[in-house]
Design an enzyme around this catalytic site. Structure first.
Site, short mmCIF file in Angstrom:
data_model
loop_
_atom_site.label_atom_id
_atom_site.label_comp_id
_atom_site.label_asym_id
_atom_site.label_seq_id
_atom_site.Cartn_x
_atom_site.Cartn_y
_atom_site.Cartn_z
N THR A 72 -2.09 -28.73 50.51
CA THR A 72 -1.95 -29.67 51.62
C THR A 72 -0.76 -29.28 52.50
O THR A 72 -0.86 -29.29 53.74
CB THR A 72 -1.76 -31.10 51.09
N PHE A 300 -0.94 -22.04 41.57
CA PHE A 300 -0.03 -22.71 40.63
C PHE A 300 1.43 -22.51 41.05
O PHE A 300 1.74 -22.37 42.22
CB PHE A 300 -0.31 -22.27 39.20
#
Length: 554
Positions: A72, A300
């Site tokens: 995002t 990640f």
């Protein structure tokens, strides 16, 4: 009024025709192959001489159930750069159906910082993962057929290293027996399934520089050993051309857009915990040719995706980041500091202070590469001014700028401060410094990762891994870059060891040579290359109406 879900925001947004997005990116009509109204493939190589832009890498602290919002922030940053007048292009990975249908959800951003059409991207997109799955399993079928039809290469059925794959979490297929049913059904043997995004073919697609290189890398793949314990490659099987043929469309990067119309190139999707976690070299190079700033992310946390981006991808890409954005949330930091998940909306400066050590370790690790770092604090409504100030004061000791980002609620307008900070950082002179030398052996490289990036003590090799390295050294495979397959939740190989632990060992139980990809995978702890579905998979909440409206994807 109830807060809209991500998919509802996406469905209410008006997208521009993909031809307009292509023109915005500077692509000609001949360089774009439309896949419907809002998606396209980019036909490479691009025409004309183009100046390479600056590369911006977005990474994060170790992920938690509280969420970090790395994608995002990445999408919002691309939009924010556009809002301050910079020509930015996003370049992201494709989502895997495993997490989409499982626990993690999709990978298209959230709120008003999304790439779209989010349903198509999160489901089948332009068929790239289906092509990879088919190509991998075709290769597996050709190996078994070779054995069935006389086994000219003397392949040992007990030592076939290529696994079949499926792009969904299916624990039942981790270990299987195939070839049952008599002589006409093949040679009975143990087989295994990995998730598609962990396959070597996925890594090859993401590291290949053109179709010729793709085919050469496929031919270098080691798929088995013969009865004399010598490696058998795809070239030995003479099927490299057929496998490359199945990927002739998948190798082309995909073009979509953000909700604000920023061009977004999405291509490839290896996981960073069990693979190298980066979108394709071709996609990144294309974004660099098209944008003043190419904004990308690694999978990640910085201990996995960013390290692999910098030590595995950058040498192939030929360009290092001008700046690194490290994403954190107050919520996640408090979880790393010991606050309970159910209490994260409650202010707790003590837990936050303890959890900041995780952020600090990642800042140190990224600064080791001599690249400017900016910390992005992804905003939540429960954050307090005191908590934000504590994060900013903590980061100041590392001489990094810390900026709040509110892209979920405000899109690019919520990241203009971050965009300005990134531009300032990218203008700072820097000299990229790799973590290790190419001539270092595998243990030396793995030790450098453990001690410098994870903050651990040493690498411990289990007996099987030791025996493998002795054999690999005789074959000249002992100088490959190392791709650590490790839990994403912790800097250690123990998922529940949060924060910034020290004085721990990383246990390597086995190695998997990936000569086509050009690296050695080190399997640590209990990491699995075929995940399982949770008790309540996301698929239980998904649906489609009679008129085609999709719900439940997030």
């Amino acid at each position: 009024m109830a807060q809209l879900k991500d998919i509802e925001i996406a469905q209410r947004s008006k997208l521009r025709p993909i031809s307009e997005i292509a023109a915005t990116a500077g692509l000609t009509a001949d360089e774009v192959e439309p896949y419907g109204r809002y998606k396209a493939k980019i036909d490479l190589p691009l025409s004309g001489k183009r100046t390479a832009g600056k590369l911006i890498l977005v990474t994060s602290i170790n992920p938690t159930p509280a969420g970090e919002g790395k994608t995002t922030v990445t999408v919002g940053l691309g939009d924010g750069l556009r809002q301050i007048g910079k020509r930015a292009v996003l370049v992201l990975r494709e989502p895997s159906l495993g997490p989409v249908m499982g626990m993690k959800g999709g990978a298209t951003g959230g709120g008003y910082a999304q790439v779209a059409p989010m349903e198509d991207i999160n489901l089948h997109f332009n068929g790239d993962f289906h092509a990879l799955t088919t190509a991998n399993n075709t290769l597996a079928a050709l190996i078994d057929n070779h054995i069935q039809q006389g086994n000219e290469l003397n392949i040992d059925p007990r030592r076939i290293s290529l696994h079949r794959v499926l792009d969904i979490n299916d624990r039942s297929l981790r270990n299987a027996v195939i070839g049952m049913g008599g002589p006409t059904s093949g040679t009975p043997r143990e087989d295994h399934f990995d998730i598609t995004v962990a396959s070597e073919l996925m890594a090859i697609l993401c590291l290949a520089t053109d179709l010729h290189d793709l085919k050469a890398r496929i031919n270098r793949m080691v798929v088995a050993e013969n009865v004399d314990r010598q490696p058998v490659t795809v070239a030995d099987l003479k099927v490299g051309g057929a496998i490359a043929l199945l990927l002739k469309e998948a190798i082309k990067p995909n073009l979509v857009q953000t909700l604000e119309g920023t061009p977004a190139i999405i291509h490839g999707g290896p996981f960073a915990n069990i693979a190298h976690g980066c979108n394709s070299v071709l996609a990144t190079r294309t974004a660099l040719q098209l944008g003043e700033y190419a904004v990308t992310e690694a999978g990640f946390g910085a201990d996995l995706g960013a390290e692999k981006f910098l030590d595995i991808k950058v040498p192939v890409l030929g360009q290092s980041p001008a700046a690194i954005v490290l994403v954190a949330t107050v919520r996640a930091l408090k979880l790393h500091g010991g606050q309970a998940l159910a209490e994260l909306t409650t202010p707790d400066l003590t837990a936050l202070k303890a959890g900041l050590a995780n952020l600090g370790k990642h800042i140190e690790s990224m600064q080791r590469y001599q690249v400017p770092v900016v910390v992005a604090v992804n905003a939540f409504s429960s954050d307090t001014p005191e908590e934000i100030k504590l994060v900013q004061d903590y980061c100041a000791q590392y001489d990094v700028e810390t900026v709040e980002a509110d892209e979920w609620a405000h899109g690019g307008a919520g990241t203009t401060d971050l965009a300005h900070a990134v531009v300032r950082a990218a203008q700072t002179p820097s000299t990229f410094t790799p973590l290790y030398e190419p001539t270092d052996d595998i243990v030396t490289k793995a030790t450098a990762i453990v001690q410098t990036i994870y903050g651990g003590r040493r690498v411990v090799l289990e007996p099987h891994a030791k025996a493998q390295l002795r054999r690999f050294a005789k074959r000249g495979w002992d100088k490959l870059p190392v791709c650590m397959a490790k839990t994403q939740y912790s800097l250690s190989d123990q998922p529940k060891l949060l924060g910034a632990p020290t004085d721990f060992d990383i246990h390597i139980r086995a190695f998997e040579p990936r000569l086509g990809a050009g690296f050695m995978v080190a399997l640590t702890g209990s990491i699995l290359t075929m995940p399982g579905l949770p008790k309540h998979p996301a698929a239980l909440d998904m649906d489609i109406t009679d008129d085609g409206v999709i719900s439940g994807i997030f």
